[in-house]
Write an enzyme that holds these catalytic residues in place. Structure first.
Site, mmCIF file in Angstrom:
data_model
loop_
_atom_site.group_PDB
_atom_site.id
_atom_site.type_symbol
_atom_site.label_atom_id
_atom_site.label_comp_id
_atom_site.label_asym_id
_atom_site.label_seq_id
_atom_site.Cartn_x
_atom_site.Cartn_y
_atom_site.Cartn_z
ATOM 1 N N HIS A 144 40.082 41.991 1.009
ATOM 2 C CA HIS A 144 41.348 40.886 1.312
ATOM 3 C C HIS A 144 42.579 41.502 0.208
ATOM 4 O O HIS A 144 43.325 41.626 -0.043
ATOM 5 C CB HIS A 144 41.196 40.667 2.375
ATOM 6 C CG HIS A 144 40.813 40.153 3.396
ATOM 7 N ND1 HIS A 144 39.778 40.686 3.996
ATOM 8 C CD2 HIS A 144 41.496 40.392 4.605
ATOM 9 C CE1 HIS A 144 39.348 40.501 5.138
ATOM 10 N NE2 HIS A 144 40.990 40.266 5.998
ATOM 11 N N HIS A 185 34.431 34.400 -0.165
ATOM 12 C CA HIS A 185 34.721 34.586 -1.343
ATOM 13 C C HIS A 185 34.511 33.628 -2.672
ATOM 14 O O HIS A 185 34.825 33.029 -2.766
ATOM 15 C CB HIS A 185 36.125 35.543 -1.830
ATOM 16 C CG HIS A 185 36.221 37.165 -1.495
ATOM 17 N ND1 HIS A 185 35.373 37.921 -1.684
ATOM 18 C CD2 HIS A 185 36.401 37.559 0.239
ATOM 19 C CE1 HIS A 185 34.739 38.775 -0.723
ATOM 20 N NE2 HIS A 185 35.859 38.305 0.258
HETATM 21 C C1 RDZ Z 1 36.484 48.594 8.781
HETATM 22 C C2 RDZ Z 1 38.154 48.356 8.347
HETATM 23 C C3 RDZ Z 1 38.606 49.412 8.771
HETATM 24 C C4 RDZ Z 1 37.963 47.751 6.841
HETATM 25 C C5 RDZ Z 1 37.213 46.521 6.965
HETATM 26 C C6 RDZ Z 1 37.734 45.482 6.249
HETATM 27 C C7 RDZ Z 1 37.487 44.441 5.568
HETATM 28 C C8 RDZ Z 1 36.308 43.017 6.734
HETATM 29 C C9 RDZ Z 1 37.355 44.313 4.647
HETATM 30 C C10 RDZ Z 1 36.670 42.928 4.204
HETATM 31 O O1 RDZ Z 1 36.974 42.255 3.033
HETATM 32 P P1 RDZ Z 1 37.094 40.809 1.898
HETATM 33 O O2 RDZ Z 1 35.681 41.381 1.158
HETATM 34 O O3 RDZ Z 1 38.009 40.438 1.354
HETATM 35 O O4 RDZ Z 1 35.713 40.151 2.526
#
Ligand code: RDZ
Length: 296
Positions: A217, A259
């Site tokens: 994110h 996180h």
């Molecule tokens: C499955 C797709 C297309 C995107 C996943 C997005 C996601 C869940 C990312 C994890 O984000 P963090 O590392 O910030 O938790």
């Protein structure tokens, strides 16, 4: 972890001896960790394993530490005496007596990171101190999720009636895919577990999303914020809003307990750099047409 046994330095302290022993006053001083303790007759030589050719680094064999010997495991003495001399020990049997300054600094940073992240995880669950704000944080989480951005970029690309608009949205789409791939690679390599206080109730996660470093994110928020500020004509208040959104997405990752602080900080840095890569790999319509032409 058994501590190295203090040794009593002889009264005639040699110039290279540092450290543990009774000085003139009879009190103990502590040995320097950068020098091997003087091998007094009472310290079995097989306990101190020379590391490589470096005479100043001794690794105490944890399995045969003096404390263990003092517990009367006579057999271990017999077995270790047979292994005396230069037999190399498996790494897991050795304890490094002199961690480098860098490893001490990194360990301290990690400890502060874990402590701060735990303190800031105030929306990690409904019963937490800011649990009532959790629904808002989850909305912010969705605003930074990869799927809404992919769908939104594809929709704008197909709905755009100008070649410039289509070009920008196509490159945003490519940037989002690049972000997902790079984050997945780093997550799969580092494999850092998410904070213990995290409730893994995120929607639409992928396999590597169970790992914490870096925050996808945060990388997406930093990269998309730079992208929008560079390619959309926005009034000043909207530009400030875009930047605040990116910061809030990163902050929400720690508040939700998803996180640690370092995951988000590195995510912002990685996302900022990713945008430079997007600019370097910018796809123009001519390039796209030539690529499509080659495929036909
Ligand atoms: C499955 C797709 C297309 C995107 C996943 C997005 C996601 C869940 C990312 C994890 O984000 P963090 O590392 O910030 O938790």
């Amino acid at each position: 972890m058994p501590s190295p046994k203090p040794v009593r330095a002889s009264s005639s302290r040699s110039s290279s001896t540092s450290g543990v022993g009774s000085g003139a006053s009879g009190r103990y001083e502590f040995m320097s960790l950068t020098r091997t303790p003087p091998l007094s007759p009472s310290t079995p030589s097989h306990l101190l394993q020379r590391q490589g050719s470096d005479p100043t680094t001794a690794r105490l064999r944890v399995s045969e530490s003096p404390n263990r010997l003092r517990r009367g495991s006579a057999s271990s003495t017999a077995s270790t005496s047979s292994t005396g001399g230069g037999q190399q020990l498996p790494e897991e049997d050795c304890m490094h007596l002199n961690p480098s300054v860098i490893s001490v600094a990194l360990s301290s940073l990690l400890a502060v990171d874990l402590w701060l992240s735990k303190r800031l995880g105030v929306c990690a669950y409904e019963e937490a101190s800011w649990g009532s704000a959790r629904p808002l944080m989850k909305l912010v989480e969705i605003s930074g999720h990869g799927i809404p951005w992919l769908i939104g970029a594809a929709y704008c690309m197909f709905k755009s009636d100008s070649a410039a608009g289509q070009e920008v949205m196509l490159n945003l789409l490519m940037a989002l895919v690049l972000d997902l791939v790079l984050v997945a690679i780093v997550k799969a390599v580092v494999r850092r577990r998410r904070p213990a206080h995290n409730r893994m109730d995120m929607f639409a996660t992928f396999s590597v999303d169970r790992y914490s470093f870096p925050s996808g994110h945060a990388t997406r928020a930093a990269m998309c914020a730079r992208f929008l500020l560079a390619h959309l004509v926005l009034a000043a208040p909207l530009r400030v809003l875009v930047m605040l959104w990116a910061v809030f997405v990163g902050l929400s990752r720690v508040l939700l307990g998803r996180h640690n602080v370092t995951d988000v900080a590195f995510g912002f840095f990685m996302g900022y750099c990713q945008y430079n890569l997007v600019e370097a790999l910018w796809l123009s319509p001519a390039m796209l047409h030539s690529m499509v032409g080659q495929l036909e």
